[in-house]
Write an enzyme that holds these catalytic residues in place. Structure first.
Site, PDB file in Angstrom:
ATOM      1  N   GLY A  46      -2.785  -2.955   0.833  1.00 58.77           N
ATOM      2  CA  GLY A  46      -3.568  -1.915   0.180  1.00 58.77           C
ATOM      3  C   GLY A  46      -3.233  -1.873  -1.300  1.00 58.77           C
ATOM      4  N   GLN A  51      -2.681   0.780  -9.905  1.00 56.05           N
ATOM      5  CA  GLN A  51      -1.625  -0.236  -9.801  1.00 56.05           C
ATOM      6  C   GLN A  51      -1.930  -1.474 -10.637  1.00 56.05           C
ATOM      7  OE1 GLN A  51      -1.492   0.198  -5.251  1.00 56.05           O
ATOM      8  NE2 GLN A  51       0.605  -0.378  -5.754  1.00 56.05           N
ATOM      9  N   CYS A  94       5.642  -0.898  -1.035  1.00 56.93           N
ATOM     10  CA  CYS A  94       4.570  -0.741  -2.017  1.00 56.93           C
ATOM     11  C   CYS A  94       4.660  -1.885  -3.018  1.00 56.93           C
ATOM     12  CB  CYS A  94       4.747   0.594  -2.736  1.00 56.93           C
ATOM     13  SG  CYS A  94       3.515   0.918  -4.002  1.00 56.93           S
ATOM     14  N   LEU A  95       3.515  -2.459  -3.379  1.00 58.35           N
ATOM     15  CA  LEU A  95       3.526  -3.560  -4.353  1.00 58.35           C
ATOM     16  C   LEU A  95       4.085  -3.104  -5.698  1.00 58.35           C
ATOM     17  CD1 LEU A  95       0.078  -5.236  -3.570  1.00 58.35           C
ATOM     18  CD2 LEU A  95       2.359  -6.014  -2.894  1.00 58.35           C
ATOM     19  N   HIS A 136      -0.978   6.824   1.768  1.00 56.96           N
ATOM     20  CA  HIS A 136      -0.114   6.172   0.774  1.00 56.96           C
ATOM     21  C   HIS A 136      -0.933   5.820  -0.471  1.00 56.96           C
ATOM     22  CE1 HIS A 136       3.019   2.986  -0.381  1.00 56.96           C
ATOM     23  NE2 HIS A 136       1.995   2.748  -1.187  1.00 56.96           N
ATOM     24  N   GLU A 137      -2.108   5.195  -0.246  1.00 55.65           N
ATOM     25  CA  GLU A 137      -2.937   4.775  -1.383  1.00 55.65           C
ATOM     26  C   GLU A 137      -3.509   5.983  -2.122  1.00 55.65           C
ATOM     27  OE1 GLU A 137      -2.628   1.859  -2.311  1.00 55.65           O
ATOM     28  OE2 GLU A 137      -1.811   1.043  -0.461  1.00 55.65           O
ATOM     29  N   HIS A 140      -1.321   7.445  -4.711  1.00 52.95           N
ATOM     30  CA  HIS A 140      -1.336   6.751  -6.017  1.00 52.95           C
ATOM     31  C   HIS A 140      -2.341   7.399  -6.968  1.00 52.95           C
ATOM     32  CE1 HIS A 140       1.350   3.338  -5.517  1.00 52.95           C
ATOM     33  NE2 HIS A 140       0.781   2.995  -4.373  1.00 52.95           N
TER      34      HIS A 140
END
Ligand SMILES: [Zn+2]
Length: 172
Positions: A46, A51, A94-95, A136-137, A140
């Site tokens: 995701g 990001q 997380c990236l 989670h996304e 952000h």
């Protein structure tokens, strides 16, 4: 389409609150394509637009990749309409928070609405990985990282690790 570099904590841009998309147009579809490319290149499941440094309420996700097929999805201006009181715990990563994984509690089931990349409105009942990943996304979009859900101590350990890793990567 082009993969773009992914910002990592503690980059202050990750704290930005993203703005709603007024019109789902060609520019947004290009953004979605670039986000998917960036997510696949980084082997993530995701990604939120912030990001890659774009403060717009756009998410992409693909939870099916493990089976060797791709099922990309875009969520534009997502909103949570309902969340269960019951919580579920998943080990999250997380990236933008490389190499750190920890357990986070979130509502187990949610009802959400969003626009797809053609501007069509959908509502969705989600549980399991999809519910966790969406939450989670969506965090952000408010400038919140999963480590912000951890205890103060765990968060400061994670941030120290990240700052150190960044210094090392700059040095080498
Ligand atoms: Zn993330």
């Amino acid at each position: 389409m082009a993969a773009r570099p992914i910002l990592t904590a503690p980059d202050p841009r990750l704290k930005a609150v993203s703005l709603p998309v007024a019109h789902v147009d060609g520019d947004i579809r290009t953004l979605v394509a670039d986000m998917l490319e960036s997510m696949y290149a980084a082997e993530g499941i995701g990604l939120a637009a912030i990001q890659i440094g774009v403060p717009r309420r756009v998410l992409v996700m693909d939870l099916a990749q493990k089976d060797g097929k791709r099922e990309p999805r875009a969520f534009i201006n997502p909103k949570i309409l309902w969340a269960s009181e019951e919580l579920a715990t998943f080990e999250e990563g997380c990236l933008s928070v490389p190499d750190i994984w920890d357990a986070v509690d979130r509502p187990a089931r949610i009802k959400a609405e969003y626009l797809d990349e053609h501007g069509k409105k959908h509502t969705l009942d989600a549980d399991g990985m999809l519910a966790t990943c969406l939450q989670h996304e969506m965090d952000h979009l408010e400038g919140v990282l999963f480590i912000d859900h951890l205890s103060k101590l765990k968060r400061s350990i994670a941030l120290r690790k990240l700052t150190k890793a960044k210094r090392l990567s700059k040095a080498g």
